[in-house]
Design a protein around this motif. Structure first.
Motif, PDB file in Angstrom:
ATOM      1  N   HIS A 265       0.865  -1.189   0.000  1.00  0.00           N
ATOM      2  CA  HIS A 265       0.000   0.000   0.000  1.00  0.00           C
ATOM      3  C   HIS A 265       0.892   1.227   0.000  1.00  0.00           C
ATOM      4  O   HIS A 265       1.068   1.888   1.016  1.00  0.00           O
ATOM      5  CB  HIS A 265      -0.917  -0.004   1.235  1.00  0.00           C
ATOM      6  CG  HIS A 265      -1.923  -1.095   1.240  1.00  0.00           C
ATOM      7  ND1 HIS A 265      -3.112  -1.018   0.555  1.00  0.00           N
ATOM      8  CD2 HIS A 265      -1.913  -2.319   1.822  1.00  0.00           C
ATOM      9  CE1 HIS A 265      -3.807  -2.123   0.732  1.00  0.00           C
ATOM     10  NE2 HIS A 265      -3.095  -2.937   1.490  1.00  0.00           N
ATOM     11  N   ASP A 293      -1.389   6.828  -0.692  1.00  0.00           N
ATOM     12  CA  ASP A 293      -2.575   7.669  -0.863  1.00  0.00           C
ATOM     13  C   ASP A 293      -3.103   8.121   0.493  1.00  0.00           C
ATOM     14  O   ASP A 293      -2.855   7.489   1.525  1.00  0.00           O
ATOM     15  CB  ASP A 293      -3.666   6.892  -1.606  1.00  0.00           C
ATOM     16  CG  ASP A 293      -3.238   6.520  -3.011  1.00  0.00           C
ATOM     17  OD1 ASP A 293      -2.415   7.254  -3.585  1.00  0.00           O
ATOM     18  OD2 ASP A 293      -3.716   5.494  -3.523  1.00  0.00           O
ATOM     19  N   ARG A 294      -3.823   9.208   0.465  1.00  0.00           N
ATOM     20  CA  ARG A 294      -4.410   9.713   1.697  1.00  0.00           C
ATOM     21  C   ARG A 294      -5.553   8.808   2.153  1.00  0.00           C
ATOM     22  O   ARG A 294      -6.351   8.330   1.350  1.00  0.00           O
ATOM     23  CB  ARG A 294      -4.922  11.139   1.499  1.00  0.00           C
ATOM     24  CG  ARG A 294      -3.793  12.156   1.302  1.00  0.00           C
ATOM     25  CD  ARG A 294      -4.326  13.567   1.315  1.00  0.00           C
ATOM     26  NE  ARG A 294      -3.241  14.530   1.214  1.00  0.00           N
ATOM     27  CZ  ARG A 294      -3.413  15.861   1.235  1.00  0.00           C
ATOM     28  NH1 ARG A 294      -4.639  16.360   1.339  1.00  0.00           N
ATOM     29  NH2 ARG A 294      -2.372  16.658   1.134  1.00  0.00           N
ATOM     30  N   ILE A 295      -5.592   8.574   3.451  1.00  0.00           N
ATOM     31  CA  ILE A 295      -6.588   7.696   4.064  1.00  0.00           C
ATOM     32  C   ILE A 295      -7.345   8.493   5.106  1.00  0.00           C
ATOM     33  O   ILE A 295      -6.747   9.197   5.931  1.00  0.00           O
ATOM     34  CB  ILE A 295      -5.916   6.465   4.706  1.00  0.00           C
ATOM     35  CG1 ILE A 295      -5.127   5.681   3.661  1.00  0.00           C
ATOM     36  CG2 ILE A 295      -6.946   5.574   5.372  1.00  0.00           C
ATOM     37  CD1 ILE A 295      -4.346   4.525   4.237  1.00  0.00           C
ATOM     38  N   SER A 296      -8.661   8.388   5.079  1.00  0.00           N
ATOM     39  CA  SER A 296      -9.479   9.085   6.068  1.00  0.00           C
ATOM     40  C   SER A 296      -9.432   8.335   7.397  1.00  0.00           C
ATOM     41  O   SER A 296      -9.196   7.121   7.432  1.00  0.00           O
ATOM     42  CB  SER A 296     -10.928   9.185   5.585  1.00  0.00           C
ATOM     43  OG  SER A 296     -11.511   7.899   5.490  1.00  0.00           O
ATOM     44  N   GLN A 299     -11.761   5.368   7.338  1.00  0.00           N
ATOM     45  CA  GLN A 299     -11.252   4.201   6.616  1.00  0.00           C
ATOM     46  C   GLN A 299     -10.170   3.494   7.412  1.00  0.00           C
ATOM     47  O   GLN A 299     -10.111   2.259   7.447  1.00  0.00           O
ATOM     48  CB  GLN A 299     -10.701   4.623   5.256  1.00  0.00           C
ATOM     49  CG  GLN A 299     -10.213   3.455   4.404  1.00  0.00           C
ATOM     50  CD  GLN A 299      -9.631   3.913   3.082  1.00  0.00           C
ATOM     51  OE1 GLN A 299      -9.526   5.109   2.829  1.00  0.00           O
ATOM     52  NE2 GLN A 299      -9.251   2.965   2.247  1.00  0.00           N
ATOM     53  N   ALA A 300      -9.303   4.260   8.073  1.00  0.00           N
ATOM     54  CA  ALA A 300      -8.230   3.656   8.868  1.00  0.00           C
ATOM     55  C   ALA A 300      -8.792   2.810  10.010  1.00  0.00           C
ATOM     56  O   ALA A 300      -8.211   1.778  10.378  1.00  0.00           O
ATOM     57  CB  ALA A 300      -7.315   4.749   9.429  1.00  0.00           C
ATOM     58  N   LEU A 303      -9.533  -0.870   8.851  1.00  0.00           N
ATOM     59  CA  LEU A 303      -8.513  -1.676   8.177  1.00  0.00           C
ATOM     60  C   LEU A 303      -8.116  -2.921   8.960  1.00  0.00           C
ATOM     61  O   LEU A 303      -7.555  -3.850   8.380  1.00  0.00           O
ATOM     62  CB  LEU A 303      -7.267  -0.826   7.909  1.00  0.00           C
ATOM     63  CG  LEU A 303      -7.444   0.292   6.876  1.00  0.00           C
ATOM     64  CD1 LEU A 303      -6.154   1.084   6.714  1.00  0.00           C
ATOM     65  CD2 LEU A 303      -7.882  -0.274   5.525  1.00  0.00           C
ATOM     66  N   GLY A 310      -7.071  -2.160   1.208  1.00  0.00           N
ATOM     67  CA  GLY A 310      -6.941  -0.770   0.796  1.00  0.00           C
ATOM     68  C   GLY A 310      -7.458  -0.559  -0.607  1.00  0.00           C
ATOM     69  O   GLY A 310      -7.722  -1.488  -1.363  1.00  0.00           O
ATOM     70  N   THR A 311      -7.590   0.706  -0.999  1.00  0.00           N
ATOM     71  CA  THR A 311      -8.169   1.014  -2.301  1.00  0.00           C
ATOM     72  C   THR A 311      -7.205   0.761  -3.443  1.00  0.00           C
ATOM     73  O   THR A 311      -7.616   0.440  -4.547  1.00  0.00           O
ATOM     74  CB  THR A 311      -8.607   2.485  -2.336  1.00  0.00           C
ATOM     75  OG1 THR A 311      -7.478   3.316  -2.013  1.00  0.00           O
ATOM     76  CG2 THR A 311      -9.699   2.746  -1.306  1.00  0.00           C
ATOM     77  N   PRO A 343      -3.644   8.035  10.074  1.00  0.00           N
ATOM     78  CA  PRO A 343      -3.359   8.505   8.723  1.00  0.00           C
ATOM     79  C   PRO A 343      -2.352   9.652   8.743  1.00  0.00           C
ATOM     80  O   PRO A 343      -2.418  10.543   9.587  1.00  0.00           O
ATOM     81  CB  PRO A 343      -4.722   8.978   8.210  1.00  0.00           C
ATOM     82  CG  PRO A 343      -5.725   8.316   9.104  1.00  0.00           C
ATOM     83  CD  PRO A 343      -5.057   8.174  10.435  1.00  0.00           C
ATOM     84  N   LEU A 349       0.178   5.845   5.968  1.00  0.00           N
ATOM     85  CA  LEU A 349      -0.319   5.427   7.274  1.00  0.00           C
ATOM     86  C   LEU A 349       0.832   5.245   8.243  1.00  0.00           C
ATOM     87  O   LEU A 349       1.926   4.831   7.859  1.00  0.00           O
ATOM     88  CB  LEU A 349      -1.096   4.100   7.124  1.00  0.00           C
ATOM     89  CG  LEU A 349      -2.013   3.651   8.250  1.00  0.00           C
ATOM     90  CD1 LEU A 349      -3.179   4.615   8.412  1.00  0.00           C
ATOM     91  CD2 LEU A 349      -2.554   2.247   7.952  1.00  0.00           C
TER      92      LEU A 349
END
Length: 364
Positions: A265, A293-296, A299-300, A303, A310-311, A343, A349
């Motif tokens: 990731h 990538d940025r993670i909100s 979303q974190a 996980l 992950g996306t 994040p 992360l």
């Protein structure tokens, strides 16, 4: 456990209330009688001479009244005690009803006992909290079972389709089918091993030893260095000697999963992974930080659930099984540690594992 039937709690409380009231009434009547005798309550004849002893006077004049009073107190104590016991035990009836509802399989029911805090309210609140946690745990297990079934069904379905093609199409390239079957079978084996590891870690059936997290971090990064180089990710390892207590095998698996997750990731080019260990007076810290990538925060927070992915991933040759961080979370909890996912503002992360330096089970 089979128990013989006995008196209800309400009846026991009623008899206790009535018995206590009778005892208090009897003591009061005796005290009044003694007081009257000592005051010279005597029956005299018309010439003023004593015709009876004080004790006889008390029995003849006061005892019938005392008997009537005691009978009244008995009836009043039984009726009033039964009523008061029912009022006092009403919250317990609600708790019992909720327990039977939960036993029948309904975990969404809550007691919500009104009133100010007392022993019954604390018991009801604790029961509601237990039901909420149990409901969440059951829902999580159901999601896990459904996801595991789906993940296991996919490679099996692909294998069946490839075998059907090989059987119905004799001109099909056998080497290609064997290669695809090998890939699918490898994925199924990885998933099964991950599920077994997740189960063993959750049972806490392992021997705790003194380990150095810095050595585990170095071993994990050395093992995954070829994967990082293949995808242009730079690995950085640092930190002092960091002693902790736990299973060396499980903690190495935890570290490897974190580093592997940080690699896959990441940015498609010039990504970075930083692994750092920090000793403390009572805890040991392992931090794995990566670009990406940025993670909100929302979303974190998801996980660590099983089969959450992950996306984006920078590679397609190893799709993974979606249990990496779930295994990390289970191993951390089995070691009485804390897992924190934060994040990074610039993307990626930061994952921190905090482990005790002494065993909470042995005190060493």
């Amino acid at each position: 456990m089979i128990r013989r039937p006995g008196l209800s709690v309400r009846l026991k409380l009623t008899l206790s209330y009535a018995g206590f009231l009778m005892l208090a009434g009897a003591l009061l009547l005796v005290a009044v009688g003694v007081f009257l005798v000592r005051q010279g309550w005597l029956i005299t004849n018309e010439w003023g001479s004593v015709t009876a002893t004080p004790g006889t006077v008390f029995l003849r004049s006061f005892a019938p009244t005392a008997a009537v009073v005691m009978a009244f107190l008995l009836v009043f104590g039984l009726v009033g005690g039964w009523f008061l016991a029912g009022r006092m035990l009403a919250p317990l009836d609600r708790i019992t009803e909720a327990t039977r509802t939960a036993e029948a399989g309904s975990l969404s029911h809550r007691i919500h006992l009104p009133g100010r805090r007392d022993e019954f309210r604390e018991l009801a609140d604790a029961f509601d909290t237990m039901l909420a946690r149990l409901e969440a745990h059951v829902a999580e297990q159901q999601r896990f079972a459904a996801n595991a079934s789906h993940e296991l069904r996919t490679p099996l379905a692909i294998s069946k389709a490839l075998l059907d093609v090989a059987r119905t199409d004799p001109d099909q390239d056998t080497d290609e089918i064997i290669g695809r079957l090998h890939t699918v079978n490898t994925r199924a084996i990885d998933l099964t091993e991950a599920l077994l590891l997740l189960s063993r870690a959750g049972q806490r059936s392992f021997t705790r030893e003194h380990v150095d997290l810095s050595l585990l971090a170095e071993e994990a990064t050395e093992t995954l260095l070829p994967l990082a180089e293949k995808h242009g990710v730079t690995l950085e390892t640092g930190g002092d000697v960091t002693p902790a207590v736990g299973s060396p095998t499980l903690l190495l698996q935890l570290t490897t999963n974190l580093v592997h997750n940080a690699i896959v990731h990441n940015l498609p080019d010039r990504g970075r992974v930083r692994v750092h260990t920090t000793p403390g007076p009572s805890t040991a810290l392992l931090t794995v930080e990566n670009t990406g990538d940025r993670i909100s925060p929302q979303q974190a927070a998801t996980l660590t659930e099983p089969f959450q992915r992950g996306t984006e991933r920078i590679h397609t040759d190893h799709p993974g099984v979606g249990l990496g961080l779930a295994i990390v979370n289970t191993i951390t909890q089995a070691h009485d540690g804390t897992l924190t996912l934060t994040p990074r503002p610039t993307g990626g992360l930061r994952i921190t594992v905090e482990l005790p330096t002494t065993s909470l089970h042995t005190g060493r």
